[in-house]
Design an enzyme around this catalytic site. Structure first.
Site, short mmCIF file in Angstrom:
data_model
loop_
_atom_site.label_atom_id
_atom_site.label_comp_id
_atom_site.label_asym_id
_atom_site.label_seq_id
_atom_site.Cartn_x
_atom_site.Cartn_y
_atom_site.Cartn_z
N GLN A 15 -37.05 -22.15 -67.86
CA GLN A 15 -36.81 -23.50 -67.45
C GLN A 15 -36.46 -24.46 -68.71
OE1 GLN A 15 -35.10 -24.46 -65.12
NE2 GLN A 15 -35.67 -22.60 -63.64
N SER A 18 -34.72 -16.15 -69.59
CA SER A 18 -33.68 -15.53 -68.84
C SER A 18 -32.50 -15.83 -69.17
CB SER A 18 -34.24 -15.94 -67.56
OG SER A 18 -33.25 -15.13 -66.69
N HIS A 31 -29.43 -16.02 -67.58
CA HIS A 31 -28.75 -16.91 -66.48
C HIS A 31 -29.02 -18.05 -66.36
CE1 HIS A 31 -30.91 -16.66 -62.67
NE2 HIS A 31 -31.54 -15.83 -63.20
N CYS A 62 -35.98 -19.45 -54.95
CA CYS A 62 -36.68 -18.29 -54.27
C CYS A 62 -37.44 -18.69 -53.10
CB CYS A 62 -37.61 -17.60 -55.33
SG CYS A 62 -37.29 -17.96 -57.01
C1 PLP Z 1 -39.82 -20.85 -64.35
C2 PLP Z 1 -39.31 -19.40 -64.08
N1 PLP Z 1 -39.62 -18.15 -64.49
C3 PLP Z 1 -39.12 -17.27 -64.26
C4 PLP Z 1 -37.89 -17.00 -63.41
C5 PLP Z 1 -37.16 -15.80 -62.98
O1 PLP Z 1 -36.18 -15.49 -63.77
P1 PLP Z 1 -35.02 -14.44 -63.46
O2 PLP Z 1 -34.29 -15.11 -62.43
O3 PLP Z 1 -34.10 -14.18 -64.63
O4 PLP Z 1 -35.77 -13.30 -62.81
C6 PLP Z 1 -37.27 -18.17 -63.13
C7 PLP Z 1 -36.17 -18.14 -62.01
O5 PLP Z 1 -36.04 -19.13 -61.31
C8 PLP Z 1 -37.90 -19.57 -63.34
O6 PLP Z 1 -37.45 -20.49 -62.85
#
Ligand code: PLP
Length: 380
Positions: free
Chosen positions: A178, A198, A200, A323
């Protein structure tokens, strides 16, 4: 449409999609193949690695491409646990990590590792001195996120990195998913050993991510196989998504340089406008928080119903994280900050990107007020 759910995912930049299409159609060879098409794909992959490393201020051999943040977090945590299990079995993480850190830690607990969860204060921040007291001879890993995905609190990564220089046997992992492009993190200055990103979340495409692995740090591969990605992460590389991610990273870091004042001004205006609404209580701390995340609670109203009500007007926000919103669980970050569960259950997250505008704020705030009025009448 007003899109205010950028912490869940961002809209890919058009140039990024163009790059993806070009590579996927013209350079579709397997980078491990020996023929010309394979070699071209390999060259693109290695150019992406070089550019990514340069953009992050690290060495080329410290960049491992993954399928995204979840894989990179799992790789970091399980990779360290497996590699150093003879050295110790103690892991320290925080009470507010993303499930892609928290769940692998839980799995490791089931396998006999001991995990200590560092609490946060009412602003969602850990205390470095408290962390120092938790470190033991057998602590092999400390994993702390940079920017919290639910409320936007920023952790003192540099101070933690500094502290951990006194414990050379303890690996330091940071989930920077983030933070990248919004809150700078100098990986070298902060003495970070492993760092997750990440695509996206910064206008790249899903299916690509990065794990920074500091030169000299050894971790056990999570995905064993053909030995792609410097013998650490097997699987045929998603070259098109990786090239697109590199472009997205460059454009996001440029946007940070040019447009941070715009993002900060939007956040301030959002916070002020929301603060004026009687039925809303702001949960995002005013200091040490990221410029793009605003979390608030609705006085006694169900956040899920509110999200749907706003969506009817093409305004897209979320309840806590993407999530946990499907699981309908109250925000674990807000609970860890000491909030009572009723208030945590009525939390809404607005997350901005550099693409949002000031004009959207008045329109969205008007809709928020209308939605609140309607829902209050229904529940009366
Ligand atoms: C702080 C954090 N770490 C890890 C992830 C996971 O990333 P990805 O969606 O690429 O698996 C997210 C996704 O929401 C996130 O906000």
């Amino acid at each position: 449409m007003i899109y205010l759910d950028n912490s869940a995912t961002t809209k890919p930049f058009p140039e990024v999609v163009e790059s993806f299409v070009t590579v996927a159609t013209k350079y579709f060879g397997n980078p491990s193949s020996l023929h010309e098409l394979g070699m071209k794909a390999e060259r693109l992959l290695e150019q992406s690695r070089e550019q990514t490393a340069a953009l992050l201020g690290v060495k080329t051999n410290e960049i491992i491409f993954t399928s995204g943040g979840t894989e990179a977090n799992n790789f970091a945590i399980k990779g360290v646990a497996l590699q150093y299990r003879r050295r110790g079995n103690h892991i320290i993480t925080t009470a507010i990590e993303h499930p892609s850190v928290a769940e692998p830690c839980k799995q490791l607990e089931e396998l006999g590792f001991e995990v200590t969860y560092l609490p946060v204060n009412e602003k969602g921040r850990v205390d470095v001195e408290e962390l120092a007291r938790m470190i033991r001879d057998d602590t092999i890993l400390v994993s702390v996120m940079h920017v919290n995905n639910e409320v936007g609190s920023i952790q003192p990564i540099e101070q933690i990195g500094q502290l951990l220089t006194r414990y050379p046997k303890t690996i330091f992992h940071v989930d920077h998913v983030q933070g990248i492009g919004k809150v700078p993190l100098d990986l070298k200055k902060a003495h970070v050993d492993l760092c997750t990103m990440s695509a996206h979340k910064f206008h790249g495409l899903r299916g690509a991510g990065i794990l920074y692995v500091r030169d000299g740090v050894r971790i056990s591969p999570l995905l064993a196989g053909g030995g792609q990605e410097l013998q650490l992460r097997s699987g045929t590389e998603n070259v098109a998504a990786i090239v697109a991610m590199t472009k997205a990273l460059r454009l996001s870091l440029e946007a940070y340089k040019r447009k941070l004042p715009h993002l900060l001004a939007m956040k301030e205006r959002w916070m002020n406008e929301l603060n004026e609404i009687a039925d809303i209580q702001l949960n995002t701390p005013s200091d040490c928080s990221a410029p793009h995340i605003i979390n608030f609670s609705l006085n006694g109203l169900k956040s899920e119903v509110f999200v749907h009500e706003l969506a009817k007007q093409q305004i897209f926000v979320s309840t806590t994280s993407a999530c946990s919103s499907k699981r309908r669980a109250p925000s674990k970050t807000l609970l860890a900050m000491g909030m009572e569960s009723k208030k945590a259950e009525s939390a809404i997250r607005i997350s901005l990107s550099y693409e949002n505008t000031m004009e959207e704020i008045s329109v969205a705030v008007r809709s928020i007020k209308q939605a609140l009025k309607k829902l209050k009448e229904v529940t009366r």
